[in-house]
Design an enzyme around this catalytic site. Structure first.
Site, PDB file in Angstrom:
ATOM      1  CG  ASN A 181       2.712  -4.311   4.952  1.00 35.47           C
ATOM      2  OD1 ASN A 181       3.640  -5.121   4.919  1.00 35.47           O
ATOM      3  ND2 ASN A 181       1.462  -4.651   4.672  1.00 35.47           N
ATOM      4  CG  ASP A 187      16.075  23.198 -33.850  1.00 39.13           C
ATOM      5  OD1 ASP A 187      16.154  23.007 -35.074  1.00 39.13           O
ATOM      6  OD2 ASP A 187      15.997  24.325 -33.331  1.00 39.13           O
ATOM      7  CG  ASP A 225      11.847  22.811 -32.711  1.00 39.49           C
ATOM      8  OD1 ASP A 225      12.099  22.249 -33.795  1.00 39.49           O
ATOM      9  OD2 ASP A 225      12.573  23.693 -32.233  1.00 39.49           O
ATOM     10  CG  ASP A 262      15.018  26.914 -29.852  1.00 39.95           C
ATOM     11  OD1 ASP A 262      14.612  26.420 -30.935  1.00 39.95           O
ATOM     12  OD2 ASP A 262      16.022  27.626 -29.781  1.00 39.95           O
ATOM     13  CD  GLU A 294       0.007  -1.397   3.052  1.00 39.40           C
ATOM     14  OE1 GLU A 294       0.696  -1.529   4.057  1.00 39.40           O
ATOM     15  OE2 GLU A 294      -0.432  -2.357   2.398  1.00 39.40           O
TER      16      GLU A 294
END
Length: 919
Positions: free
Chosen positions: A743, A328, A653, A649, A286
């Site tokens: 747990n 790019d 793009d 940028d 959990e």
């Protein structure tokens, strides 16, 4: 009003008439009416998700839903403590994820800096600054060097105007503008009488009539294109959901099996159902969503320090699986700063060091440094500075330029030799000029060199010209060579033309320079325009030399690309630049290898999808491409099974950024649209930061996988202990509250500490992980089963030992309870790395884990020895001997894993040696 796309083919008077505007601009009243009609000059943002919707969205994963169901069942059965703790854990996970995503979105809002907040507009004959969002079609705007274009507009006046359209087209060289009407078939990229939203004025000034605003602009059309692209789910999201389904199914099967088995043995049905619930609590991790979220959140914080802002938490680890980065060129791989790198002067080719706009560098002829006092170099650089309108200045320890980047490159290279434009302009003032035009392809200025200019071989009134090599060379009849002005022979011209071609083949933009000593009587000054008749002046010139310049690669990018290659990541350049320029830069950076292919946009258009998919893995450079091409490349790579990251940028793009598995935008130069489309933003615009992000992404996934394996082994151990004890001894070795406590304390602090484990040595030498294998592979399952089985064996040995001594059920359960906790603490050290020994890593190199384990141990002691908690958890104190038994058995969890790592490491080394000997 006509459609915005046809104004470029209209004469200026016709444009004024159709848009209902005069040279005085719109009236304020008319502007208000049009603002109501057309709306504000802004891009329409997608409907924002409310804070409540963002919070609710954190609770939609399958694992979260299973946990909520488990809490409801526990509550109905009267196990309120279990239900409350589970709900609390789920709520904590949601809050952590919500806060991180909310903070990321707020940070992005601060990065918005694309469009000018204000624009200069002419209304009622008066120049006025207004918010750019208030511009309307028909507004007459005034633009000059350094301005951002606030809307699409048709030029009506221009004075040597050039605009930087790299953010829209990817073209790194500024575009020369004109006001003449163009043929109707002119493509959008060649409409030189138009200026576009989001581009910038690189040089000159002008005025224009706004023809389109907001979503009707070229910028807006690309933004609209993003709405047609659906972002795919990240590998981590898919893996966690798959893991959740697997855990959920396994839990239901186990619960049903235990219940039926118990009934078969004659146990009451209700008791068996409660045991089943206990097993379900033990089986379901959990705390996993909270721990994964915290691990991702901590990773995000580390990535911010390494200049990467993550917009969505699950995207963090996607970089770890990335095997192709499409980048790019302009401003991403290169500096976006034109720099002179080679000079051809006095029959020599000089290399110039230094890049960018910092005036630091030296001149070399081969390996020999050249003195800047050389008269040939001096006259060439003097002409480059005086026949120039750009400026260089220092601001906050950073060198900046004003004007055209190409001209600025000449000013910078002259400054490297000690010739500074500010000083020279004052000393040798400009008396007149013949400005540059796209038709003439040259510029000429007139300066009077004083008689005390002993450093220069020329004195008196001088014309300096610079421009296209073929134009300058065609006007020259002489050459400055070996300290003398000599006749320029046809053979010399051929040699110079050969140098021009050689430099162009090296992807250098070549500019030629010349000068001419003028007769005072020949000089005719026009006082109003300061222009001279070019046909009389720009003839019989003296050739002084050539300058080759380019936008150089970022210094750190070559190393970054090599690191990517070592990490099994292919880098692909996608640019709007010319093929020769792109290929040369790609070769220099190590992107383009001997057998790799280069494709242009037009070549790509001629390929069918099947043909392109056959070639796509061999293509390393795409040149002269448009946004649709980028999308096609991304799509083809993804169809081949690659995990694709796209950096960029510009507006051009943005569609590809959204379509890619990981879109990486630039935070400084990036457009608003590209940032919105991205999964991650580089705050320093540095491609090299991607390598750091990839390393961080891989490490995050490694840590998540390790602490999940740690948790899974613990849960498997708990399930096996309960299941075997029920089958073999009909005893419940751990009560539900003990299971829940195990747990909570073992799945809480230790996994969070594991999430900050530093990267293993060589993590960037490994190949990208295969996303098809998912979050948990056979290797992790085998390890979890092995460790879980060992923990179960330890507990059953204690169980058998305790029964032989007739210990009470409380003592028996306390022993097993404590053994499991300590065994899992030893196990936490195992999963700092699945490859390296704890001793090679260093015990204290992850101090948070040491503190987490110590805290957990203290909490366990509190539960055993504090009376209040003894009652709540049904525990009793343990003797020293009993502690010795518990710790001895628990330590085998660490010892056994250390032995496995040691022998598997030796085996790997022997395999490597065998391969080396074979080779």
């Amino acid at each position: 009003m006509r459609d915005k796309e046809v104004y470029y083919d209209q004469e200026i008077n016709s444009v004024f008439e159709e848009l209902g505007v005069s040279e005085a601009g719109l009236s304020f009243e008319e502007a208000e009416k049009r603002l109501e009609e057309y709306g504000e000059n802004e891009l329409k943002e997608k409907e924002k998700v409310s804070v409540l919707q963002l919070f609710i969205s954190q609770f939609k994963s399958i694992l979260i839903l299973i946990l909520i169901t488990a809490s409801i069942v526990s509550a109905l059965l009267g196990e309120l403590v279990d239900a409350i703790v589970i709900i609390f854990t789920v709520f904590l996970a949601g809050i952590l994820s919500f806060v991180q995503e909310y903070r990321a979105e707020k940070a992005i809002e601060l990065l918005r800096s694309l469009t000018s907040p204000e624009a200069t507009v002419k209304r009622d004959g008066v120049e006025k600054r207004v918010p750019s969002k208030n511009l309307v079609p028909g507004d007459l705007i005034l633009i000059q060097t350094g301005d951002r274009i606030p809307a699409d507009a048709r030029l009506v006046k221009e004075f040597n105007l050039k605009t930087d359209e790299s953010s829209l087209t990817g073209e790194s060289v500024p575009v020369q503008k004109s006001i003449e009407a163009l043929p109707s078939e002119t493509s959008e990229a060649d409409r030189t009488n138009m200026v576009y939203t989001g581009t910038a004025v690189a040089y000159g000034r002008g005025s224009a009539i706004v023809t389109a605003t907001g979503m009707n602009t070229a910028f807006g059309e690309l933004a609209g294109l993003l709405g047609t692209i659906e972002r795919s789910r990240t590998p981590l999201q898919e893996s966690l959901d798959k893991f959740g389904r697997w855990i959920g199914t396994a839990t239901l099967v186990i619960v049903a099996f235990v219940a039926m088995l118990g009934v078969f043995y004659g146990f009451p049905l209700l008791d068996m159902f409660l045991w089943g619930v206990a097993l379900a609590v033990a089986a379901i991790p959990e705390a996993l969503p909270a721990v994964v979220t915290v691990g991702l959140g901590l990773g995000v914080r580390r990535m911010v320090k390494r200049h990467a802002l993550v917009r969505k938490l699950p995207s963090v680890e996607t970089l770890g699986a990335t095997n192709v980065i499409c980048s790019d060129k302009t401003g991403t791989l290169t500096q976006n700063k034109m720099t002179v790198e080679k000079i051809c002067v006095n029959d020599q080719v000089l290399k110039v060091t230094g890049a960018g706009y910092s005036p630091e560098g030296e001149f070399f002829n081969r390996d020999e440094k050249v003195s800047t006092d050389d008269p040939h170099l001096q006259i060439l650089l003097l002409g480059a500075v005086l026949c120039n309108d750009a400026g260089l200045f220092k601001e906050s320890d950073t060198w900046e330029i004003k004007g055209d980047p190409t001209e600025a490159a000449l000013v910078v290279v002259a400054a490297k030799s000690g010739l500074h434009k500010v000083e020279l302009d004052q000393k040798y003032s400009r008396l007149g000029e013949i400005p540059f035009s796209s038709e003439r392809k040259r510029m000429t200025t007139f300066n009077k060199l004083e008689t005390d200019s002993s450093n220069f071989p020329i004195k008196g009134l001088t014309a300096f010209s610079k421009g296209a090599p073929e134009v300058i060379l065609g006007s020259c009849t002489k050459i400055f060579l070996d300290g003398e002005i000599k006749s320029l022979s046809p053979e010399m011209k051929q040699l110079i033309e050969g140098k021009v071609k050689e430099m162009a083949d090296q992807a250098l933009r070549v500019m030629a320079l010349s000068f001419r000593l003028l007769d005072e009587e020949l000089y005719i000054e026009k006082t109003s325009s300061k222009e001279l008749p070019s046909e009389r002046i720009e003839e019989d010139m003296v050739f002084s030399g050539l300058m080759g310049m380019r936008d150089p690669p970022r210094e750190e990018v070559k190393v970054a690309i090599q690191k990517c290659e070592d990490a099994g990541i292919k880098t692909v350049m996608i640019t709007g630049d010319h093929k020769i320029t792109a290929s040369a830069i790609a070769k220099e950076l190590g992107i383009l290898k001997a057998n790799d292919l280069t494709l242009t946009g037009s070549e790509l258009d001629r390929l069918e999808d099947v043909e392109f998919e056959d070639k796509v893995e061999r293509v390393s450079v795409y040149a002269r491409v448009y946004p649709t091409h980028k999308l096609r490349v991304i799509d083809a790579l993804k169809k081949k099974g690659y995990v694709v990251a796209m950096t960029g940028d510009g507006v051009n793009d943005a569609p590809a950024l959204k379509a890619a598995d990981m879109g990486i935008a630039m935070g400084i130069t990036g457009t608003d649209v590209s940032k919105e489309a991205s999964s991650m933003i580089l705050t320093d615009d540095n491609f090299a930061s991607i390598v750091a992000a990839v390393e961080e992404g891989r490490n995050i996934f490694k840590n998540i996988r390790n602490f999940i394996t740690y948790g899974l082994s613990a849960h498997i151990g708990e399930v096996l202990i309960v299941l075997i004890a029920i089958l073999g001894w009909q005893i419940l070795p751990l009560i539900a509250v003990q299971i829940l406590w195990i747990n909570l304390i073992t799945d809480g602090l230790p996994p969070m500490a594991l999430s900050v484990e530093p990267p293993d040595n060589g993590i960037m030498k490994q190949k990208p992980r295969n996303v098809e294998k998912g979050l948990i592979t056979r290797r992790e399952i085998s390890a979890s089963l092995g460790i879980g089985g060992l923990i179960a064996l330890q507990a059953l040995l204690v169980l058998n030992w305790a029964l032989d001594r007739n210990f009470s059920i409380e003592k028996l359960q306390t022993l097993i309870f404590t053994l499991v906790v300590f065994s899992e603490m030893f196990n936490a050290f195992n999963w700092r790395s699945d490859r390296y020994s704890i001793f090679s890593l260093g015990l204290f190199t992850n101090r948070p884990l040491v503190y987490a384990v110590l805290t957990t141990v203290i909490l366990q002691l509190v539960v055993i020895y504090v009376p209040f908690f003894q009652t709540a958890f049904r525990t009793v104190p343990l003797s020293l001997f009993e502690w010795g038994v518990v710790l001895s058995l628990a330590s085998t969890t660490l010892i056994s894993m250390e032995l496995i790592k040691y022998f598997s490491g030796r085996s790997s080394q022997e395999n490597i040696k065998e391969k080396m000997n074979f080779d």
